[in-house]
Design a protein around this motif. Structure first.
Motif, PDB file in Angstrom:
ATOM      1  N   LEU A   1       9.623   2.327  -7.505  1.00  0.00           N
ATOM      2  CA  LEU A   1       8.096   0.974  -7.867  1.00  0.00           C
ATOM      3  C   LEU A   1       8.291   0.913  -9.025  1.00  0.00           C
ATOM      4  O   LEU A   1       8.045   0.083  -9.733  1.00  0.00           O
ATOM      5  CB  LEU A   1       7.140   2.076  -6.995  1.00  0.00           C
ATOM      6  CG  LEU A   1       7.181   1.736  -5.918  1.00  0.00           C
ATOM      7  CD1 LEU A   1       6.285   2.331  -4.733  1.00  0.00           C
ATOM      8  CD2 LEU A   1       6.716   0.549  -5.108  1.00  0.00           C
ATOM      9  N   ARG A   2       8.712   1.952 -10.071  1.00  0.00           N
ATOM     10  CA  ARG A   2       8.297   1.697 -11.136  1.00  0.00           C
ATOM     11  C   ARG A   2       9.250   0.866 -12.351  1.00  0.00           C
ATOM     12  O   ARG A   2       8.736  -0.306 -12.607  1.00  0.00           O
ATOM     13  CB  ARG A   2       8.245   3.447 -12.431  1.00  0.00           C
ATOM     14  CG  ARG A   2       7.882   3.579 -13.250  1.00  0.00           C
ATOM     15  CD  ARG A   2       6.830   2.396 -14.400  1.00  0.00           C
ATOM     16  NE  ARG A   2       7.109   2.818 -15.146  1.00  0.00           N
ATOM     17  CZ  ARG A   2       5.876   2.207 -15.945  1.00  0.00           C
ATOM     18  NH1 ARG A   2       5.305   2.370 -16.045  1.00  0.00           N
ATOM     19  NH2 ARG A   2       6.211   2.162 -17.227  1.00  0.00           N
TER      20      ARG A   2
ATOM     21  N   SER B   1       4.448  -0.772   8.402  1.00  0.00           N
ATOM     22  CA  SER B   1       4.451   0.616   7.914  1.00  0.00           C
ATOM     23  C   SER B   1       4.824   1.381   8.281  1.00  0.00           C
ATOM     24  O   SER B   1       5.214   1.708   9.221  1.00  0.00           O
ATOM     25  CB  SER B   1       3.034   0.779   8.320  1.00  0.00           C
ATOM     26  OG  SER B   1       2.720   1.029   9.115  1.00  0.00           O
ATOM     27  N   MET B   2       5.518   2.291   7.149  1.00  0.00           N
ATOM     28  CA  MET B   2       6.309   3.443   7.672  1.00  0.00           C
ATOM     29  C   MET B   2       5.837   4.629   6.687  1.00  0.00           C
ATOM     30  O   MET B   2       5.242   4.854   5.984  1.00  0.00           O
ATOM     31  CB  MET B   2       7.447   3.310   7.474  1.00  0.00           C
ATOM     32  CG  MET B   2       8.049   3.045   6.225  1.00  0.00           C
ATOM     33  SD  MET B   2       9.309   3.033   5.624  1.00  0.00           S
ATOM     34  CE  MET B   2       9.740   0.657   6.058  1.00  0.00           C
TER      35      MET B   2
ATOM     36  N   LEU C   1       0.973  -1.160  -0.473  1.00  0.00           N
ATOM     37  CA  LEU C   1      -0.147   0.058  -0.050  1.00  0.00           C
ATOM     38  C   LEU C   1       1.236   0.769  -0.022  1.00  0.00           C
ATOM     39  O   LEU C   1       1.980   1.671   0.630  1.00  0.00           O
ATOM     40  CB  LEU C   1      -0.512  -0.479   1.689  1.00  0.00           C
ATOM     41  CG  LEU C   1      -1.454   1.394   1.219  1.00  0.00           C
ATOM     42  CD1 LEU C   1      -3.333   1.570   0.475  1.00  0.00           C
ATOM     43  CD2 LEU C   1      -1.962   2.217   2.727  1.00  0.00           C
ATOM     44  N   VAL C   2      -0.011   2.172  -0.790  1.00  0.00           N
ATOM     45  CA  VAL C   2       0.630   3.790  -0.887  1.00  0.00           C
ATOM     46  C   VAL C   2       0.091   4.028  -1.683  1.00  0.00           C
ATOM     47  O   VAL C   2      -0.856   4.935  -2.130  1.00  0.00           O
ATOM     48  CB  VAL C   2       2.472   3.678  -2.488  1.00  0.00           C
ATOM     49  CG1 VAL C   2       3.185   5.215  -2.024  1.00  0.00           C
ATOM     50  CG2 VAL C   2       3.558   2.506  -2.300  1.00  0.00           C
TER      51      VAL C   2
ATOM     52  N   VAL D   1       3.314   3.586   3.328  1.00  0.00           N
ATOM     53  CA  VAL D   1       4.062   2.722   2.861  1.00  0.00           C
ATOM     54  C   VAL D   1       4.006   1.459   3.523  1.00  0.00           C
ATOM     55  O   VAL D   1       4.448   1.691   5.419  1.00  0.00           O
ATOM     56  CB  VAL D   1       5.661   2.952   2.472  1.00  0.00           C
ATOM     57  CG1 VAL D   1       5.570   1.483   1.595  1.00  0.00           C
ATOM     58  CG2 VAL D   1       5.976   3.810   1.784  1.00  0.00           C
ATOM     59  N   GLY D   2       2.904   0.861   3.550  1.00  0.00           N
ATOM     60  CA  GLY D   2       2.408  -0.838   4.017  1.00  0.00           C
ATOM     61  C   GLY D   2       2.228  -1.959   3.414  1.00  0.00           C
ATOM     62  O   GLY D   2       1.830  -1.965   2.184  1.00  0.00           O
TER      63      GLY D   2
END
Length: 71
Positions: free
Chosen positions: A59-60, A44-45, A19-20, A29-30
């Protein structure tokens, strides 16, 4: 990832999610890993806004690599 769907580095990993999302203090971010029934790990952070573009770039790149593995 092997052809049978098992990750050679984490053979106990059954499923996972990322998760972003934008948050009030930065980018949230999780990560969730599922290792079997009742075996779930969540981390998460919050990253500062200055890390938004480096995160998007990473991520890309990860998505491009994953697509290469599928092909």
């Amino acid at each position: 990832m092997r052809a049978d769907g098992v990750c050679p580095h984490r053979p106990d990993l059954v499923a996972g999610s990322l998760l972003v999302a934008a948050g009030a203090d930065g980018v949230v971010v999780g990560v969730t890993e599922v290792h079997g029934p009742g075996q779930q790990v969540e981390v998460s952070m919050v990253l500062p806004d200055a890390q938004r573009l480096p995160l998007a770039s990473a991520l890309r790149r990860a998505l491009d690599v994953a697509r290469g593995w599928e092909g």
